[in-house]
Design a protein around this motif. Structure first.
Motif, PDB file in Angstrom:
ATOM      1  N   HIS A   7      22.692  90.405  30.618  1.00 10.19           N
ATOM      2  CA  HIS A   7      23.292  89.074  30.468  1.00 10.19           C
ATOM      3  C   HIS A   7      22.163  88.239  30.246  1.00 10.19           C
ATOM      4  O   HIS A   7      21.435  87.972  31.153  1.00 10.19           O
ATOM      5  N   LEU A   8      21.788  87.506  29.132  1.00 12.02           N
ATOM      6  CA  LEU A   8      20.955  86.584  28.908  1.00 12.02           C
ATOM      7  C   LEU A   8      21.465  85.238  28.596  1.00 12.02           C
ATOM      8  O   LEU A   8      22.569  85.271  27.721  1.00 12.02           O
ATOM      9  N   SER A   9      21.044  84.171  29.172  1.00 12.60           N
ATOM     10  CA  SER A   9      21.882  82.829  28.970  1.00 12.60           C
ATOM     11  C   SER A   9      20.983  81.565  28.726  1.00 12.60           C
ATOM     12  O   SER A   9      19.701  81.712  29.506  1.00 12.60           O
ATOM     13  N   VAL A  10      21.574  80.511  28.518  1.00 19.19           N
ATOM     14  CA  VAL A  10      20.783  79.409  28.453  1.00 19.19           C
ATOM     15  C   VAL A  10      21.599  78.111  28.620  1.00 19.19           C
ATOM     16  O   VAL A  10      22.934  78.177  28.120  1.00 19.19           O
ATOM     17  N   HIS A  11      21.529  77.053  29.123  1.00 19.33           N
ATOM     18  CA  HIS A  11      22.163  75.977  29.508  1.00 19.33           C
ATOM     19  C   HIS A  11      21.974  74.913  28.172  1.00 19.33           C
ATOM     20  O   HIS A  11      20.736  74.769  28.187  1.00 19.33           O
ATOM     21  N   ILE A  12      22.838  74.455  27.747  1.00 13.66           N
ATOM     22  CA  ILE A  12      22.673  73.455  26.770  1.00 13.66           C
ATOM     23  C   ILE A  12      23.264  72.080  27.056  1.00 13.66           C
ATOM     24  O   ILE A  12      24.639  72.329  27.456  1.00 13.66           O
ATOM     25  N   TRP A  32      18.900  79.283  14.364  1.00 15.04           N
ATOM     26  CA  TRP A  32      18.820  79.387  15.496  1.00 15.04           C
ATOM     27  C   TRP A  32      18.373  80.985  15.997  1.00 15.04           C
ATOM     28  O   TRP A  32      18.038  81.200  17.029  1.00 15.04           O
ATOM     29  N   ALA A  33      18.881  81.900  14.897  1.00 13.83           N
ATOM     30  CA  ALA A  33      18.666  83.579  15.138  1.00 13.83           C
ATOM     31  C   ALA A  33      17.956  84.019  14.041  1.00 13.83           C
ATOM     32  O   ALA A  33      18.656  84.792  13.375  1.00 13.83           O
ATOM     33  N   PRO A  34      16.979  83.508  13.729  1.00 14.91           N
ATOM     34  CA  PRO A  34      16.046  84.257  12.500  1.00 14.91           C
ATOM     35  C   PRO A  34      15.630  85.614  12.776  1.00 14.91           C
ATOM     36  O   PRO A  34      15.672  86.268  11.670  1.00 14.91           O
ATOM     37  N   GLY A  35      15.810  86.133  13.845  1.00 10.24           N
ATOM     38  CA  GLY A  35      15.476  87.245  13.983  1.00 10.24           C
ATOM     39  C   GLY A  35      16.659  88.342  13.463  1.00 10.24           C
ATOM     40  O   GLY A  35      16.282  89.437  12.914  1.00 10.24           O
ATOM     41  N   LEU A  36      18.052  87.658  13.482  1.00 13.94           N
ATOM     42  CA  LEU A  36      19.111  88.435  12.717  1.00 13.94           C
ATOM     43  C   LEU A  36      18.966  88.556  11.152  1.00 13.94           C
ATOM     44  O   LEU A  36      18.922  89.347  10.531  1.00 13.94           O
ATOM     45  N   GLY A  37      18.063  87.473  10.588  1.00 15.63           N
ATOM     46  CA  GLY A  37      18.004  87.304   9.302  1.00 15.63           C
ATOM     47  C   GLY A  37      17.524  85.785   8.834  1.00 15.63           C
ATOM     48  O   GLY A  37      17.928  84.806   9.670  1.00 15.63           O
ATOM     49  N   ASN A  38      16.712  85.650   7.860  1.00 11.25           N
ATOM     50  CA  ASN A  38      16.330  84.186   7.591  1.00 11.25           C
ATOM     51  C   ASN A  38      17.350  83.640   6.483  1.00 11.25           C
ATOM     52  O   ASN A  38      16.935  82.655   6.070  1.00 11.25           O
ATOM     53  N   ASP A 121      15.785  83.214  20.937  1.00  6.33           N
ATOM     54  CA  ASP A 121      16.869  82.772  19.909  1.00  6.33           C
ATOM     55  C   ASP A 121      17.753  81.793  20.655  1.00  6.33           C
ATOM     56  O   ASP A 121      17.899  80.751  19.954  1.00  6.33           O
ATOM     57  N   LEU A 122      17.953  82.082  21.868  1.00  5.41           N
ATOM     58  CA  LEU A 122      18.956  80.942  22.643  1.00  5.41           C
ATOM     59  C   LEU A 122      17.976  79.838  23.171  1.00  5.41           C
ATOM     60  O   LEU A 122      18.780  78.684  23.100  1.00  5.41           O
ATOM     61  N   ARG A 126      19.066  75.968  21.944  1.00  3.02           N
ATOM     62  CA  ARG A 126      19.150  74.771  22.883  1.00  3.02           C
ATOM     63  C   ARG A 126      18.353  73.659  21.965  1.00  3.02           C
ATOM     64  O   ARG A 126      18.811  72.455  22.230  1.00  3.02           O
ATOM     65  N   THR A 127      17.136  73.779  21.419  1.00  2.00           N
ATOM     66  CA  THR A 127      16.395  73.069  20.937  1.00  2.00           C
ATOM     67  C   THR A 127      17.040  72.387  19.723  1.00  2.00           C
ATOM     68  O   THR A 127      17.338  71.252  19.691  1.00  2.00           O
ATOM     69  N   VAL A 128      17.846  73.205  18.945  1.00  2.00           N
ATOM     70  CA  VAL A 128      18.331  72.537  17.736  1.00  2.00           C
ATOM     71  C   VAL A 128      19.590  71.614  18.217  1.00  2.00           C
ATOM     72  O   VAL A 128      19.886  70.618  17.711  1.00  2.00           O
TER      73      VAL A 128
END
Length: 134
Positions: A7-12, A32-38, A121-122, A126-128
């Motif tokens: 489980h990977l998480s980020v607080h936004i 926010w998830a360019p690894g999935l596709g641009n 990506d997470l 958060r940055t976006v």
């Protein structure tokens, strides 16, 4: 046989409704998830992303009030990957939790690499949402 998960998480620091609205819109994935596709397109009611391996179909959970952002990715090779993802209220902010699952035959190094990509990506999400940049 059980599958290993991490489980990977980020607080936004944004309201959960705002995070959910942004992350549940497939058109925002490349931000926010360019690894999935641009790039992502909708054709005949389905969403498709262009990946380095070819075109993949992405199907998202129906909009809901529970913060469920799950999606399935059908890879160019035809494999279906289920991606559990949640936006959870946390005071005035939000915790986004991604469950990374180890695929059969995946090495420790590959699993660690994928964890690093998801963590990136997470952080980008958060940055976006907090800063408004990609």
């Amino acid at each position: 046989m059980s599958t290993e998960s991490r489980h990977l998480s980020v607080h936004i620091d944004r309201p959960v409704a705002e995070v959910y609205a942004f992350a549940s819109d497939p058109r925002n994935l490349p931000r926010w998830a360019p690894g999935l596709g641009n790039s992502i397109v909708r054709e005949d009611g389905a969403w498709f992303v262009e990946t380095p391996e070819g075109r993949a179909q992405v199907t998202f959970a129906p909009r809901n009030e529970y913060g469920v952002l799950d999606h399935e990715v059908v890879t160019p090779a035809g494999e279906t990957v289920y991606v559990p993802l949640r936006a959870i209220a946390d005071a005035d902010g939000c915790e986004v939790v991604f469950t990374l699952r180890r695929s059969p035959g995946m090495t420790d190094a590959e699993f660690a690499r994928d964890a690093g990509l998801v963590t990136g990506d997470l952080a980008r999400l958060r940055t976006v949402l907090e800063v408004g940049t990609t």
